[in-house]
Design a protein around this motif. Sequence first.
Motif, PDB file in Angstrom:
ATOM      1  N   HIS A 209      -4.749 -33.752   5.806  1.00 56.79           N
ATOM      2  CA  HIS A 209      -4.440 -32.509   5.101  1.00 56.79           C
ATOM      3  C   HIS A 209      -4.108 -31.387   6.074  1.00 56.79           C
ATOM      4  O   HIS A 209      -4.802 -31.194   7.075  1.00 56.79           O
ATOM      5  N   MET A 211      -2.635 -27.116   6.043  1.00 58.61           N
ATOM      6  CA  MET A 211      -2.213 -25.923   5.319  1.00 58.61           C
ATOM      7  C   MET A 211      -0.722 -25.711   5.557  1.00 58.61           C
ATOM      8  O   MET A 211      -0.202 -25.958   6.649  1.00 58.61           O
ATOM      9  N   ILE A 225      -1.562 -26.992   0.133  1.00 55.66           N
ATOM     10  CA  ILE A 225      -2.106 -28.009   1.031  1.00 55.66           C
ATOM     11  C   ILE A 225      -1.177 -29.214   0.988  1.00 55.66           C
ATOM     12  O   ILE A 225      -0.858 -29.724  -0.094  1.00 55.66           O
ATOM     13  N   LEU A 240      -3.994 -24.691  -4.109  1.00 57.28           N
ATOM     14  CA  LEU A 240      -5.230 -24.023  -3.741  1.00 57.28           C
ATOM     15  C   LEU A 240      -5.989 -23.614  -5.004  1.00 57.28           C
ATOM     16  O   LEU A 240      -5.434 -23.663  -6.115  1.00 57.28           O
ATOM     17  N   LYS A 245      -3.518 -18.739  -4.077  1.00 61.65           N
ATOM     18  CA  LYS A 245      -2.305 -19.162  -3.385  1.00 61.65           C
ATOM     19  C   LYS A 245      -1.448 -17.989  -2.933  1.00 61.65           C
ATOM     20  O   LYS A 245      -0.671 -18.112  -1.985  1.00 61.65           O
ATOM     21  N   THR A 252      -8.291 -18.850   7.419  1.00 52.49           N
ATOM     22  CA  THR A 252      -8.430 -19.913   6.435  1.00 52.49           C
ATOM     23  C   THR A 252      -8.581 -21.235   7.163  1.00 52.49           C
ATOM     24  O   THR A 252      -8.004 -21.440   8.241  1.00 52.49           O
ATOM     25  N   LEU A 254      -9.242 -25.703   6.534  1.00 51.08           N
ATOM     26  CA  LEU A 254      -9.500 -26.900   5.745  1.00 51.08           C
ATOM     27  C   LEU A 254     -10.572 -27.699   6.478  1.00 51.08           C
ATOM     28  O   LEU A 254     -10.565 -27.780   7.707  1.00 51.08           O
ATOM     29  N   PHE A 263     -11.998 -25.872   1.293  1.00 51.97           N
ATOM     30  CA  PHE A 263     -11.090 -24.785   1.658  1.00 51.97           C
ATOM     31  C   PHE A 263     -11.949 -23.556   1.924  1.00 51.97           C
ATOM     32  O   PHE A 263     -12.695 -23.105   1.049  1.00 51.97           O
ATOM     33  N   THR A 265     -12.221 -19.588   3.181  1.00 50.86           N
ATOM     34  CA  THR A 265     -11.444 -18.353   3.314  1.00 50.86           C
ATOM     35  C   THR A 265     -12.369 -17.217   3.732  1.00 50.86           C
ATOM     36  O   THR A 265     -13.541 -17.159   3.348  1.00 50.86           O
ATOM     37  N   TRP A 290     -11.579 -27.536  -8.188  1.00 50.06           N
ATOM     38  CA  TRP A 290     -12.001 -26.634  -7.113  1.00 50.06           C
ATOM     39  C   TRP A 290     -13.205 -25.821  -7.599  1.00 50.06           C
ATOM     40  O   TRP A 290     -13.188 -25.247  -8.693  1.00 50.06           O
TER      41      TRP A 290
END
Length: 370
Positions: A209, A211, A225, A240, A245, A252, A254, A263, A265, A290
Amino acid sequence: MSQMREPRPQLPILRLRNNHIPYDIILNILGSVPVKPVIRFRCVSEFLDSLITTTPYFISAHLNHNNNNNNNKDSHDNGYVIRMPSVDIYSSSNTNRLNSIGSCNGLLCFITYANVIYLWNPSIRKFKMLPDTCLGKLQSVILGFAYHSENDDYKVVRISCLSSATHEIEVYTLSLDSWRKLGITFTTNTMFYDYSFLSSFPLVSGALHWMARSIEEKEQSFDIIMAFDVNTEKFRKLALPDGLKDAYYSKTYLALFEEKLAFITSESGEQPGFRYSIWVMMEYGVVESWNKLFVVPFERAAYCIAFTEYGSLLTFWCIHSPVEKKKYKFHLINAKTLQQKKDLDIQYPSFVATYMESLVLLDGPNTLSY
């Protein structure tokens, strides 16, 4: 006067194979032995050396046994953190330095400033230099390292981003010891971010994965992603968490959190200070799953490095002083309880990878020992 008889030489251990322990029992025993004793057993006899290095499934069986032990929460014997000094690979003064790509099953992958990629197994003291790229000019390179579960193999993925509309992609396969160029074209312009910083790009559910930013028509763009399935060698886009997004975040990341995609942030709120929000995709590939599980507060801006196997977040921040050299403070924070372990014995930013002892690369061709 009778002559003294010389002592009868002892037979090599397990030489009479048919009259002793069967192969499968020997392999089962050796499969539960730690790596270093297994390596020493190779010196006992040619038979054991051949059994360990040439039996096709032994290395995989030994690895599976270690993985099963690691999955036992009461066992902490085989878990390690490998840290390497981080460097600016774009600086001409660091031509001999290394940058981490990733770690799988005790095999570490790293790249030099000169774009030479190595695989290294520290527990058996072997490494391998990968062949040169099959692509043309390398530009804005993104890399990933993964285990190919279907074929019990290992792959390195290299993406050369010539522009947001033009990408060249190649895959190295360990068993073939060669690169292959993939004919993949993205449906929209895509700009990959190199957001790994001090940790590798996460391998979750058999996919790597990264970004990225998807650039649609009419100059509309948003963060996504990009996931590369190691088995099918195809890309897919993952959205996201809802509402994020189009948001701008200074930091940020992953990450892999308890075998799930995370994820992370950075946020600033009404309260003074700094905090990270940690979102976890509870069901892989399902955007609606999520879930914002944790908010970790800090007194100052901090950098996330990686999660440990048991869910603690390794972070650091810089301390600037007009008198002393720049210093770094490292903390290990339990994301669930927010308990901190301070003043870790780390003197500088480091690339971090989970690691376990294994025999991977023991039987590989074109390897070097040290």
